[in-house]
Design a protein around this motif. Structure first.
Motif, short mmCIF file in Angstrom:
data_model
loop_
_atom_site.label_atom_id
_atom_site.label_comp_id
_atom_site.label_asym_id
_atom_site.label_seq_id
_atom_site.Cartn_x
_atom_site.Cartn_y
_atom_site.Cartn_z
N PRO A 243 -7.53 19.40 0.32
CA PRO A 243 -8.26 18.56 -0.58
C PRO A 243 -7.91 18.61 -1.85
CG PRO A 243 -9.54 20.08 1.13
CD PRO A 243 -8.15 20.39 1.26
N ASP A 244 -7.03 19.71 -2.27
CA ASP A 244 -6.55 19.84 -3.69
C ASP A 244 -5.38 18.98 -3.99
OD1 ASP A 244 -8.51 21.64 -4.11
OD2 ASP A 244 -7.59 23.36 -3.41
N ASP A 245 -4.62 18.47 -3.18
CA ASP A 245 -3.45 17.87 -3.41
C ASP A 245 -3.63 16.66 -4.42
OD1 ASP A 245 -1.87 19.41 -1.47
OD2 ASP A 245 -2.26 17.76 0.20
N LEU A 246 -2.44 16.24 -4.97
CA LEU A 246 -2.51 15.19 -5.86
C LEU A 246 -1.66 14.10 -5.32
CD1 LEU A 246 -1.31 17.38 -9.21
CD2 LEU A 246 -3.69 16.67 -8.49
N ILE A 247 -2.07 12.87 -5.56
CA ILE A 247 -1.56 11.75 -5.02
C ILE A 247 -0.83 11.06 -6.09
CG2 ILE A 247 -2.18 9.36 -4.02
CD1 ILE A 247 -2.91 11.73 -2.42
N VAL A 248 0.63 10.66 -5.85
CA VAL A 248 1.64 10.24 -6.56
C VAL A 248 1.99 8.79 -6.03
CG1 VAL A 248 3.87 10.50 -7.59
CG2 VAL A 248 2.29 12.31 -7.56
N ASP A 249 1.92 7.53 -6.93
CA ASP A 249 2.67 6.43 -6.47
C ASP A 249 3.93 6.41 -6.85
OD1 ASP A 249 -0.06 5.40 -6.16
OD2 ASP A 249 -0.39 4.92 -8.10
N ILE A 250 4.80 5.88 -5.62
CA ILE A 250 6.24 5.83 -5.67
C ILE A 250 6.74 4.46 -5.23
CG2 ILE A 250 6.32 8.30 -5.50
CD1 ILE A 250 7.26 7.80 -2.69
N GLN A 251 7.94 4.43 -5.37
CA GLN A 251 8.54 3.22 -4.90
C GLN A 251 10.00 3.94 -4.56
OE1 GLN A 251 9.60 -0.84 -6.82
NE2 GLN A 251 11.53 0.15 -6.92
N VAL A 252 10.27 3.79 -2.97
CA VAL A 252 11.28 4.40 -2.09
C VAL A 252 12.05 3.34 -1.40
CG1 VAL A 252 9.64 4.89 -0.28
CG2 VAL A 252 11.55 6.22 -0.61
N SER A 253 13.31 3.62 -1.28
CA SER A 253 14.10 3.02 -0.42
C SER A 253 13.51 2.77 1.00
CB SER A 253 15.73 3.19 -0.64
OG SER A 253 16.35 2.60 0.57
N PRO A 265 0.23 10.14 2.75
CA PRO A 265 -1.20 10.39 3.44
C PRO A 265 -1.52 9.52 4.62
CG PRO A 265 -1.32 10.30 0.95
CD PRO A 265 0.10 9.79 1.59
N GLU A 266 -2.18 9.89 5.51
CA GLU A 266 -2.49 8.68 6.62
C GLU A 266 -3.25 7.83 6.12
OE1 GLU A 266 -4.94 9.21 10.85
OE2 GLU A 266 -4.66 11.09 9.86
N GLY A 267 -3.07 6.58 6.57
CA GLY A 267 -3.59 5.44 6.08
C GLY A 267 -2.97 4.98 4.60
N ALA A 268 -2.00 5.37 4.28
CA ALA A 268 -1.44 4.74 2.74
C ALA A 268 -0.95 3.48 3.01
CB ALA A 268 -0.63 6.04 2.37
N ASP A 269 -1.29 2.81 2.11
CA ASP A 269 -0.60 1.46 2.03
C ASP A 269 1.01 1.40 1.73
OD1 ASP A 269 -3.09 0.13 2.31
OD2 ASP A 269 -3.29 -0.10 -0.04
N LEU A 270 1.52 0.43 2.57
CA LEU A 270 2.97 0.46 2.44
C LEU A 270 3.26 -0.91 2.13
CD1 LEU A 270 4.19 2.32 5.66
CD2 LEU A 270 4.17 3.23 3.44
N THR A 271 3.66 -1.29 0.84
CA THR A 271 4.00 -2.66 0.50
C THR A 271 5.40 -2.82 0.23
OG1 THR A 271 1.95 -2.67 -0.74
CG2 THR A 271 3.50 -4.20 -1.43
N GLU A 272 5.87 -3.88 0.95
CA GLU A 272 7.34 -3.93 0.71
C GLU A 272 7.79 -4.95 -0.37
OE1 GLU A 272 8.87 -5.57 4.39
OE2 GLU A 272 8.26 -4.31 5.94
N ARG A 278 6.75 0.23 -1.78
CA ARG A 278 5.72 1.20 -2.63
C ARG A 278 4.56 1.70 -1.60
NH1 ARG A 278 4.38 -2.29 -8.09
NH2 ARG A 278 3.43 -0.33 -8.36
N THR A 279 4.43 2.89 -1.95
CA THR A 279 3.32 3.63 -1.43
C THR A 279 2.98 4.74 -2.15
OG1 THR A 279 2.90 4.72 0.65
CG2 THR A 279 4.84 5.05 0.13
#
Length: 324
Positions: A243-253, A265-272, A278-279
């Motif tokens: 519960p203490d984790d921090l969420i970071v937005d990234i762009q990954v190959s 994270p489970e259920g995170a959005d994956l945008t191509e 981007r997730t």
């Protein structure tokens, strides 16, 4: 009366021919009688096989057989003296060999493997290293792989897992805090070059994962473990969120996405977005991003929040300044 040998079947003939060529290559000269005795065949069968070898080979660039594409023997010696001498070899002579640098790299890897506790049969690894050295196109560089700081800890932890006894150690968490832990060791695992201990933490009253290079003052105890592998459920993934984790937005190959799957994270959005995705990922602390970004150089961009971007940017700037 001499016992007649049974006729060879097609499968036997093929195996015989495949064994005969390297046998002849290892000997400058051998008599028909000696070779026939070695393989347990009639001398007439041996002569027939040698004649077949002499019209065998590998087609060249024209996909047709030229003179240099076939094996050849000293025919006069064969016909008159019953002696076999190969005078031209094909295909086998042209087999690729490791360069000295390639062989040295492989030998270094085998030295590292031989140092790991689970690789008990070091004689086999040593034999393979010797073969690599002999088979290289030049003599490989002499090198040695130094043991890592975690080697001694690995031995101690593996013994505790096997014996079912508790461990005590100081642990440096991702926030830079030292804590004394008592753990029921359940499993030891590796990811790339890092080793992790998974076990029941008596301080946190839950399953936890510990990176070995953050463990210090490790001590084995005689206290039997409270929880055994059958008593608890170890998560399928090595890294578990909290519960203490921090969420970071990234762009990954997109090609690197499987490498960070445990952090998403489970259920995170994956945008191509073209060849990128981007997730977001979860981390215990923004400084933990440094290791993630360093391991995927050029494939990960931190998009937000600003504190996460600042932590990575400052770390990168500090590293670049050392080359100034």
């Amino acid at each position: 009366m001499a016992e007649r040998r049974r006729p060879m079947q097609a499968q036997d003939k093929l195996a015989f021919l495949l064994a005969l060529v390297p046998y002849l290559m290892d000997r400058d000269r051998v008599s028909v009688a000696e070779a026939a005795e070695h393989f347990g065949v009639e001398k007439s069968q041996l002569r027939e096989a040698v004649r077949l070898i002499a019209v065998s080979g590998v087609p060249g660039e024209t996909s047709s057989y030229q003179h240099g594409d076939l094996f050849d023997i000293a025919w006069d010696d064969f016909e008159e003296n019953d002696q076999i001498v190969l005078t031209h070899l094909v295909a086998i002579d042209d087999s690729p060999r490791f360069s000295a640098r390639e062989a040295a790299a492989l030998i270094a890897g085998l030295q590292y493997l031989s140092a790991l506790p689970e690789n008990a049969d070091r004689d086999v690894i040593g034999s393979l290293m010797a073969k690599l050295a002999r088979g290289a196109s030049a003599v490989p560089s002499q090198l040695a792989v130094a043991g890592s700081a975690t080697d001694e800890s690995l031995h101690l932890i593996r013994d505790a897992v096997a014996d079912g006894t508790q461990l005590e150690f100081d642990y440096l968490n991702s926030r830079g805090e030292h804590e004394r832990r008592r753990v029921d060791p359940l499993r030891i695992e590796s990811v790339d070059q890092d080793w992790y201990l998974r076990g029941w933490c008596h301080l946190r009253k839950a399953i936890r994962t510990f990176r070995l290079d953050r463990i210090s003052d490790l001590r084995a105890t005689d206290e039997p473990i409270t929880y055994r592998p059958a008593d608890v459920t170890l998560p399928e993934t090595l890294f578990e969120g909290s519960p203490d984790d921090l969420i970071v937005d990234i762009q990954v190959s997109a090609s690197a996405l499987p490498l960070i799957a445990d952090y998403i994270p489970e259920g995170a959005d994956l945008t191509e977005d073209g060849s990128f995705v981007r997730t977001n990922v979860r981390v215990a602390h923004y400084h933990g991003l440094k290791r993630l970004v360093a391991g995927l150089s050029g494939m990960v961009t931190v998009l937000g929040p600003p504190e996460a971007r600042a932590a990575v940017a400052e770390w990168a700037a500090a590293g670049a300044a050392r080359y100034a």
